[in-house]
Write a protein that holds these residues in place. Structure first.
Motif, PDB file in Angstrom:
ATOM      1  N   HIS A 174     -12.992  14.757  16.707  1.00 22.15           N
ATOM      2  CA  HIS A 174     -11.760  14.019  16.393  1.00 22.15           C
ATOM      3  C   HIS A 174     -11.432  12.988  17.195  1.00 22.15           C
ATOM      4  O   HIS A 174     -11.247  12.875  18.353  1.00 22.15           O
ATOM      5  CB  HIS A 174     -10.525  14.864  16.400  1.00 22.15           C
ATOM      6  CG  HIS A 174      -9.170  14.610  15.615  1.00 22.15           C
ATOM      7  ND1 HIS A 174      -9.259  14.310  14.348  1.00 22.15           N
ATOM      8  CD2 HIS A 174      -8.202  14.551  16.015  1.00 22.15           C
ATOM      9  CE1 HIS A 174      -8.134  14.006  13.953  1.00 22.15           C
ATOM     10  NE2 HIS A 174      -7.206  14.162  14.978  1.00 22.15           N
ATOM     11  N   PRO A 176      -8.903   9.893  16.151  1.00 21.70           N
ATOM     12  CA  PRO A 176      -7.997   9.127  15.300  1.00 21.70           C
ATOM     13  C   PRO A 176      -7.981   7.850  15.804  1.00 21.70           C
ATOM     14  O   PRO A 176      -7.725   6.865  14.890  1.00 21.70           O
ATOM     15  CB  PRO A 176      -6.650  10.081  15.268  1.00 21.70           C
ATOM     16  CG  PRO A 176      -6.596  10.742  16.441  1.00 21.70           C
ATOM     17  CD  PRO A 176      -8.062  11.140  17.028  1.00 21.70           C
ATOM     18  N   GLY A 179     -10.361   5.762  14.004  1.00 16.56           N
ATOM     19  CA  GLY A 179     -10.191   6.094  12.458  1.00 16.56           C
ATOM     20  C   GLY A 179     -11.144   7.203  12.071  1.00 16.56           C
ATOM     21  O   GLY A 179     -11.583   6.858  10.847  1.00 16.56           O
ATOM     22  N   TYR A 181     -11.807  11.264  11.747  1.00 14.61           N
ATOM     23  CA  TYR A 181     -11.155  12.502  11.776  1.00 14.61           C
ATOM     24  C   TYR A 181     -12.187  13.529  12.008  1.00 14.61           C
ATOM     25  O   TYR A 181     -13.000  13.615  11.139  1.00 14.61           O
ATOM     26  CB  TYR A 181     -10.128  12.757  10.828  1.00 14.61           C
ATOM     27  CG  TYR A 181      -9.271  11.321  10.404  1.00 14.61           C
ATOM     28  CD1 TYR A 181      -8.280  11.287  11.532  1.00 14.61           C
ATOM     29  CD2 TYR A 181      -9.605  10.303   9.670  1.00 14.61           C
ATOM     30  CE1 TYR A 181      -7.339  10.127  11.336  1.00 14.61           C
ATOM     31  CE2 TYR A 181      -8.740   9.242   9.569  1.00 14.61           C
ATOM     32  CZ  TYR A 181      -7.617   9.108  10.532  1.00 14.61           C
ATOM     33  OH  TYR A 181      -6.792   8.088  10.612  1.00 14.61           O
ATOM     34  N   TYR A 237      -6.755  18.235  12.998  1.00 15.50           N
ATOM     35  CA  TYR A 237      -8.056  17.508  13.174  1.00 15.50           C
ATOM     36  C   TYR A 237      -8.276  16.867  11.761  1.00 15.50           C
ATOM     37  O   TYR A 237      -9.422  16.220  11.874  1.00 15.50           O
ATOM     38  CB  TYR A 237      -9.404  18.370  13.498  1.00 15.50           C
ATOM     39  CG  TYR A 237      -9.004  19.355  14.938  1.00 15.50           C
ATOM     40  CD1 TYR A 237      -8.763  18.403  15.952  1.00 15.50           C
ATOM     41  CD2 TYR A 237      -8.878  20.590  15.072  1.00 15.50           C
ATOM     42  CE1 TYR A 237      -8.633  18.936  17.400  1.00 15.50           C
ATOM     43  CE2 TYR A 237      -8.634  21.083  16.282  1.00 15.50           C
ATOM     44  CZ  TYR A 237      -8.507  20.448  17.378  1.00 15.50           C
ATOM     45  OH  TYR A 237      -8.209  20.888  18.388  1.00 15.50           O
ATOM     46  N   PRO A 239      -7.110  14.066   8.550  1.00 17.96           N
ATOM     47  CA  PRO A 239      -6.396  12.696   8.390  1.00 17.96           C
ATOM     48  C   PRO A 239      -5.338  12.893   8.017  1.00 17.96           C
ATOM     49  O   PRO A 239      -4.734  13.926   7.616  1.00 17.96           O
ATOM     50  CB  PRO A 239      -7.279  12.151   7.288  1.00 17.96           C
ATOM     51  CG  PRO A 239      -7.722  13.393   6.113  1.00 17.96           C
ATOM     52  CD  PRO A 239      -7.940  14.473   7.450  1.00 17.96           C
ATOM     53  N   LYS A 258     -14.967   8.110   7.752  1.00 16.12           N
ATOM     54  CA  LYS A 258     -13.562   8.559   8.535  1.00 16.12           C
ATOM     55  C   LYS A 258     -13.824   9.921   8.873  1.00 16.12           C
ATOM     56  O   LYS A 258     -12.839  10.412   9.458  1.00 16.12           O
ATOM     57  CB  LYS A 258     -12.360   8.230   7.314  1.00 16.12           C
ATOM     58  CG  LYS A 258     -12.230   6.707   7.031  1.00 16.12           C
ATOM     59  CD  LYS A 258     -11.826   5.990   8.221  1.00 16.12           C
ATOM     60  CE  LYS A 258     -11.711   4.538   7.783  1.00 16.12           C
ATOM     61  NZ  LYS A 258     -11.274   3.957   9.069  1.00 16.12           N
ATOM     62  N   CYS A 259     -14.744  10.924   8.045  1.00 15.11           N
ATOM     63  CA  CYS A 259     -14.609  12.207   8.401  1.00 15.11           C
ATOM     64  C   CYS A 259     -16.029  12.530   9.189  1.00 15.11           C
ATOM     65  O   CYS A 259     -17.000  12.397   8.728  1.00 15.11           O
ATOM     66  CB  CYS A 259     -14.737  12.823   6.812  1.00 15.11           C
ATOM     67  SG  CYS A 259     -13.513  12.456   5.785  1.00 15.11           S
TER      68      CYS A 259
END
Length: 441
Positions: A174, A176, A179, A181, A237, A239, A258-259
């Motif tokens: 994680h 953020p 960007g 997650y 954890y 978005p 993003k993941c």
């Protein structure tokens, strides 16, 4: 080259047509389908089909999953006749078939290859001796993860992870501020959206929807542990705004890099590895769906299929179309246009007997195992009176799971406490089951 392929596609379509019998001229088929990537590809091939079937026009009604189910349920139960072809799943097909709301599809020509359909899939779409829908694609739930991010952190994804391990990985990944997650999961309310995932988590924690006497179990320790775990994991954890994210939204996030992980439908494998859609096509790894105290019911089993409402006035033409769209020949058209890994997965034995497909498709084996090992007749650690892994095949389930899905989505958004939500859900589901007469059975 494109002209050659186009002609070849038309020949394939024409060959299948000759085996099935020509559709009537001047026919408009109205097709209700979901806005998933594989169905969008099918819609894009309308001209290929129409060119091979002069006089037939395809009219598409493409809707999000929740809206589609509402529209189709209303139309089928009232005999409205708005659709000639409908996209339904393993939940609806056997129940609607028993009510004679669907046209039986047992009498297919030998060239179609009914025996080539995976037994577990064909069984899902049947009631009694009859098959009521033809499978377009089938899926289990699996774990997608970023191999490059795992390597950078010195992490190793097991072949069969646990939810606790997934939580640890999410914490490590994680970031953020940049960007990224740790994990993306379904949070959007819907019996086939967030509740598909939540039910498998509950199953893996040893829970079930109902006991043998149809008493709801939503206020049980297993449900409390599972749902609190889910809300904490995704809320911590995941978005921002996860309660708005369903399958398509999470697919977009994952493809955008993003993941760190994503637990969802195996059918997404063709899209996360497609360089034309994904920013991380060569960085994705695949593992089994996570488990907790048991692996039973930890991976769902679902089939999106095409069926013909009994109310359709174009049954012959509709049968020709769904036979084409679920045929081996259709799979070859997709392979030619989009690559062999893009073929609709999980429906035909011959697909997984192809060395070329297995070699080119990194998610093929985990998909096949998820589909083969899921057992809708024994989906939970404790005995249950229903069939279905991530759903209960009873008419009331759609309503009760939609309600529970909204409440859990609200808890994920911070509007209520999980324990209160489950207590409220327990009472509401029991009232519904009582009104339906389950406690006098």
């Amino acid at each position: 080259m494109r002209r050659i392929i186009h002609i070849h596609e038309a020949i394939l379509c024409l060959g299948l047509l000759l085996g099935l019998g020509a559709a009537r001229a001047d026919t408009t088929l109205t097709i209700g389908t979901v806005n998933n990537g594989d169905m969008v590809r099918m819609q894009a091939l309308s001209k290929v089909y129409e060119d091979a079937h002069p006089g037939v026009r395809l009219n598409w009604v493409v809707l999000d999953e929740n809206t589609l189910r509402q529209r189709l349920t209303t139309d089928i139960t009232t005999g409205g006749g708005q659709f000639d072809v409908i996209t339904i799943g393993a939940y609806e097909a056997p129940m609607w078939g028993r009510q004679d709301w669907l046209v039986p599809l047992d009498q297919m020509p030998a060239s179609y290859g009914l025996d080539d359909l995976m037994p577990n899939v064909r069984k899902q779409l049947s009631a009694g001796e009859h098959l009521y829908a033809l499978p377009f694609y089938s899926e289990g739930s699996i774990t997608f993860y970023r191999k490059d991010l795992f390597a950078a952190k010195g992490l190793s994804m097991p072949e069969a992870p646990t939810w606790e391990q997934i939580r640890g990985f999410a914490q490590a990944l994680h970031d953020p501020a940049h960007g990224l997650y740790g994990i993306c999961l379904r949070g959007k309310a819907g019996w086939g959206e967030n509740m598909a995932l939540v039910t498998t988590i509950v199953n893996s924690f040893g829970g079930r929807w109902f006991d043998e006497k149809w008493e709801p179990q939503l206020d049980s320790p297993e449900w409390h542990k599972a749902v609190n775990f889910y809300v904490d994991l995704l809320g911590t954890y995941g978005p921002p705004g996860p309660s708005s994210n369903g399958f398509n939204e999470n697919l977009t996030l994952f493809n955008a890099g993003k993941c760190g992980m994503w637990v969802d439908a195996s059918v997404a494998g063709a899209f996360v590895t497609d360089p034309s859609q994904s920013q991380v096509p060569d960085k994705v790894g695949f593992a089994k769906a996570p488990s907790a105290v048991t692996t039973k019911g930890s991976s769902w089993l679902w089939t999106w299929a095409l069926a013909i409402p009994a109310s359709s006035k174009q049954k012959e033409a509709a049968r020709d179309f769904i036979a084409w769209a679920t045929s081996r020949e259709y799979g070859q058209i997709i392979a030619q246009r989009h690559g062999i890994s893009a073929m609709p997965p999980g429906t035909r034995l011959s697909t997984y007997e192809s060395e070329a497909y297995l070699k080119a498709t990194p998610f093929a084996k985990v998909t096949l195992e998820a589909i083969r090992t899921a057992d809708p007749t024994s989906p939970t650690l404790q005995p249950v009176p229903y069939t279905g892994v991530q759903f209960a095949t009873i008419p009331e389930f759609q309503a009760v799971a939609t309600l529970v899905g909204r409440l859990i989505s609200g808890a994920l958004a911070g509007n209520a406490q999980v324990d209160k939500v489950l207590s409220t859900s327990q009472s509401a589901v029991r009232r519904t089951m009582a009104r339906a007469g389950y406690y006098g059975r």
